[in-house]
Design a protein around this motif. Sequence first.
Motif, mmCIF file in Angstrom:
data_model
loop_
_atom_site.group_PDB
_atom_site.id
_atom_site.type_symbol
_atom_site.label_atom_id
_atom_site.label_comp_id
_atom_site.label_asym_id
_atom_site.label_seq_id
_atom_site.Cartn_x
_atom_site.Cartn_y
_atom_site.Cartn_z
ATOM 1 N N ASP A 83 0.861 -1.177 0.000
ATOM 2 C CA ASP A 83 0.000 0.000 0.000
ATOM 3 C C ASP A 83 0.897 1.226 0.000
ATOM 4 O O ASP A 83 1.925 1.237 0.654
ATOM 5 C CB ASP A 83 -0.866 0.022 1.257
ATOM 6 N N LEU A 84 0.481 2.254 -0.717
ATOM 7 C CA LEU A 84 1.243 3.502 -0.718
ATOM 8 C C LEU A 84 1.474 3.938 0.712
ATOM 9 O O LEU A 84 0.552 3.954 1.513
ATOM 10 C CB LEU A 84 0.444 4.587 -1.422
ATOM 11 N N ALA A 85 2.715 4.269 1.032
ATOM 12 C CA ALA A 85 3.006 4.729 2.385
ATOM 13 C C ALA A 85 3.711 6.068 2.294
ATOM 14 O O ALA A 85 4.925 6.172 2.455
ATOM 15 C CB ALA A 85 3.854 3.705 3.127
ATOM 16 N N ILE A 86 2.947 7.092 1.980
ATOM 17 C CA ILE A 86 3.530 8.434 1.895
ATOM 18 C C ILE A 86 2.624 9.413 2.630
ATOM 19 O O ILE A 86 1.432 9.163 2.789
ATOM 20 C CB ILE A 86 3.693 8.878 0.418
ATOM 21 N N PHE A 87 3.228 10.515 3.079
ATOM 22 C CA PHE A 87 2.459 11.537 3.781
ATOM 23 C C PHE A 87 1.792 12.447 2.755
ATOM 24 O O PHE A 87 2.475 13.057 1.934
ATOM 25 C CB PHE A 87 3.361 12.385 4.675
ATOM 26 N N PHE A 99 11.911 10.100 5.501
ATOM 27 C CA PHE A 99 12.366 8.724 5.644
ATOM 28 C C PHE A 99 13.886 8.622 5.596
ATOM 29 O O PHE A 99 14.470 7.747 6.221
ATOM 30 C CB PHE A 99 11.674 7.835 4.616
ATOM 31 N N LEU B 199 -3.454 12.440 14.264
ATOM 32 C CA LEU B 199 -2.346 12.363 13.294
ATOM 33 C C LEU B 199 -1.735 10.962 13.302
ATOM 34 O O LEU B 199 -1.356 10.436 12.256
ATOM 35 C CB LEU B 199 -1.246 13.370 13.663
ATOM 36 N N ASP B 203 -1.421 8.358 10.253
ATOM 37 C CA ASP B 203 -0.210 7.641 9.844
ATOM 38 C C ASP B 203 -0.475 6.158 9.693
ATOM 39 O O ASP B 203 0.084 5.501 8.824
ATOM 40 C CB ASP B 203 0.913 7.852 10.868
ATOM 41 N N ASN B 206 -2.571 5.834 6.425
ATOM 42 C CA ASN B 206 -1.835 6.003 5.173
ATOM 43 C C ASN B 206 -0.559 5.168 5.131
ATOM 44 O O ASN B 206 0.269 5.333 4.239
ATOM 45 C CB ASN B 206 -1.561 7.481 4.883
ATOM 46 N N LYS B 207 -0.420 4.278 6.087
ATOM 47 C CA LYS B 207 0.632 3.255 6.069
ATOM 48 C C LYS B 207 2.050 3.792 6.299
ATOM 49 O O LYS B 207 3.007 3.029 6.249
ATOM 50 C CB LYS B 207 0.623 2.469 4.755
ATOM 51 N N THR B 208 2.176 5.092 6.513
ATOM 52 C CA THR B 208 3.522 5.584 6.807
ATOM 53 C C THR B 208 3.994 5.013 8.132
ATOM 54 O O THR B 208 5.186 4.854 8.364
ATOM 55 C CB THR B 208 3.551 7.110 6.858
#
Lengths: 310, 371
Positions: A83-87, A99, B199, B203, B206-208
Amino acid sequence: MVVNIKNLVKRYNELLAVDNVSLSIKEGEIFGLLGPNGAGKTTLINTILGLTRFDEGSIEIFEKDFKKHEYDIKKEIGIVPQDLAIFEDLTAYENVDYFGRLYGLKGNLLKERIEEALNFTGLQERKKDFPKKFSGGMKRRLNIACAIMHHPKLIIMDEPTVGIDPQSRKMILESVKKLNKMGSTVIYTSHYMEEVEEICSNITIIDHGRIIAKGTKEELKAMIAFEERVTIQLSAISFNLVDDIKKIDGVKECLLQENELLVVSVRGAGNLSRIIDEVGGKGIEIKGLNIEKPTLEGIFLILTGRSLRD
Amino acid sequence: MMVFIYSIKRILRDKGMLLSMIVLPIAFITLTMIISGDGEYIFNIGVADFDGTSFTEDFIKSLESRGTILRIEDEKEIQRKIIDNSLQLGFVIPQGFTRSIMDNESAAEIKVHRINETDVSVPVGLYIENYLGAAKHIAETVNGNEDDFYRGVEYYRNGLNGIEGLSIDNETGDRIITLNGMGFLVMSMLFFSSSAATLILEDKKNKTFYRVLSSPLKLKSYMLQNLLSFLVVTQLQILAIMLLMSQVFKMNMGPSIINLIILLFAFSLVCISFGNALTSLSKDSRQASVLIPLLVMPMVMLGGCFWPRDIMGATLQRVSNFVPTTWILKGIEKVLHGQPITAITTELIILILFSVVFFLLGTWKKSEVTA
Ligand SMILES: Nc1ncnc2c1ncn2[C@@H]1O[C@H](COP(=O)(O)OP(=O)(O)OP(=O)(O)O)[C@@H](O)[C@H]1O
Ligand SMILES: [Mg+2]
């Protein structure tokens, strides 16, 4: 050995997500992990990253025990999550910066590496933009940029090309090869056979958590080079067709998918005319006929009885 | 510390959060200022001075710091204006008043008019009484010597100025407004810190968070840095709103700003751990954003952010002891009344206990990492 997994078992309650998997990945490989939805690819990766506990077996990374050397191991891994993992609320540049710092990069080296990663993924001109303005392919590329700026020894890419345009996909595949040439070992999961065929040196196919085939591309192809594969497009289908064809001498496997019949026979069976007769005898018109060269797609079909993209 | 810095950056970029942090309390405070402005903040004093000596002039002048002086040389007019509320207090100085004081006669008296003894008019009434009482004493002491009398009155007036702020003046009304404003600050602190805590849920969504966990950074460090950033931004919020209250709205912040800040800091700890508990117990940010008002509003209302707790029934007042807002407002009230830090130790301790309880609630449920 970069990764060495022995007899790994992971259960989610009743479900066996990883079923006694052993595999080893050598330095410098692009290791393809191929399997349909729910095969257990992501679960396997999560156990490698120490994010999911496993029930049995052992995992060694860089020939070190994960628990004892968690910090050192994690520092040398880059992960491109499925899955996209970006802010969304940080710009492309800030995402990579975030990162990069997380992996301990600082100062000028950090700046250099951010530029490098952005160039590498073709996002240099959009670095000040927020990801919400990006296309799906650009987001995927940013997802990769966030995983490579620390020049990890091992890069794990979990289906990095899902749902993107052919151009971005091509670019990503090229970049995987480049990263590999630059010295990273790569684990690449996919359910796109062509991708794995194109870039991977070693391929393991899993389904239902179990390894069903492994080897180099050539080895896997050789597995079915002993077979003759014929696909026949039919005008209609008939009830007993598959069963009757299976009775023909030399036929190993027969599958019907919509209007297409796949017949696999042992090498030199010489049974093509009998197959055609059988079809014709049922009053079915043959609209096309194709004698296939072996592909990995075919291997999967043979081994599991299902097409990869089911 | 990069998670900390980025977290602050992200909060300050979030319009919704800025709204709950700064705009919401400002809007509420401005609104109360407008609503209560006539009765409390604006204090009009109508004066009819039929004596016109330098004693009465000085006396009227000394009232200027307590309200706006309007010269209305007609008693009827003063009464009318008090009724329609354009004056909060009015008085009439009869002719020969100064003379009668100096001669020690009690015949002439100042007539003070006001609708009733409201909180805000009491101090001014008292001031007038005290001033005139003192003048009479001085007159007695100097035995009618005019020069000595004026010198004595001036001395008294200067003394009053020196202790202004501690003495009885119109602080009571100010305190009510300040307490009101503080109530809104308290409310918006709760809203802000709980929405900031989402927040972390963001996170996760959105998987970050997944990426963070696969990195060498420890989960504990990630959490602490996030919480710390929320805490720091909450301090900025406190500072901004306090500055606004004192500088723009000219509110009376009481004798000890430091004590106020100490109390609010303790309360910000409560807010942060409350937000953390809330988010770690809710599934996703959507669930959290439903829960936030559901939990915060009762706390805010029970604790007396909108109205004094006294107007609630005994049962509700007892219930209100179980929300942290009650204790922060109790503490603030004490500080505004000039009580020393030792008087608010109970409140401080209770607030710290609340944050500990919330913090434990937040760490109780270990969230599944890869869920
Ligand atoms: N957290 C979880 N709890 C319960 N079951 C899970 C969990 N994660 C995965 N599974 C199950 O484990 C099996 C393997 O899932 P996994 O995500 O590893 O497959 P995958 O090969 O990555 O599939 P895809 O190609 O769709 O990404 C699936 O049947 C899935 O439903
Ligand atoms: Mg997966």
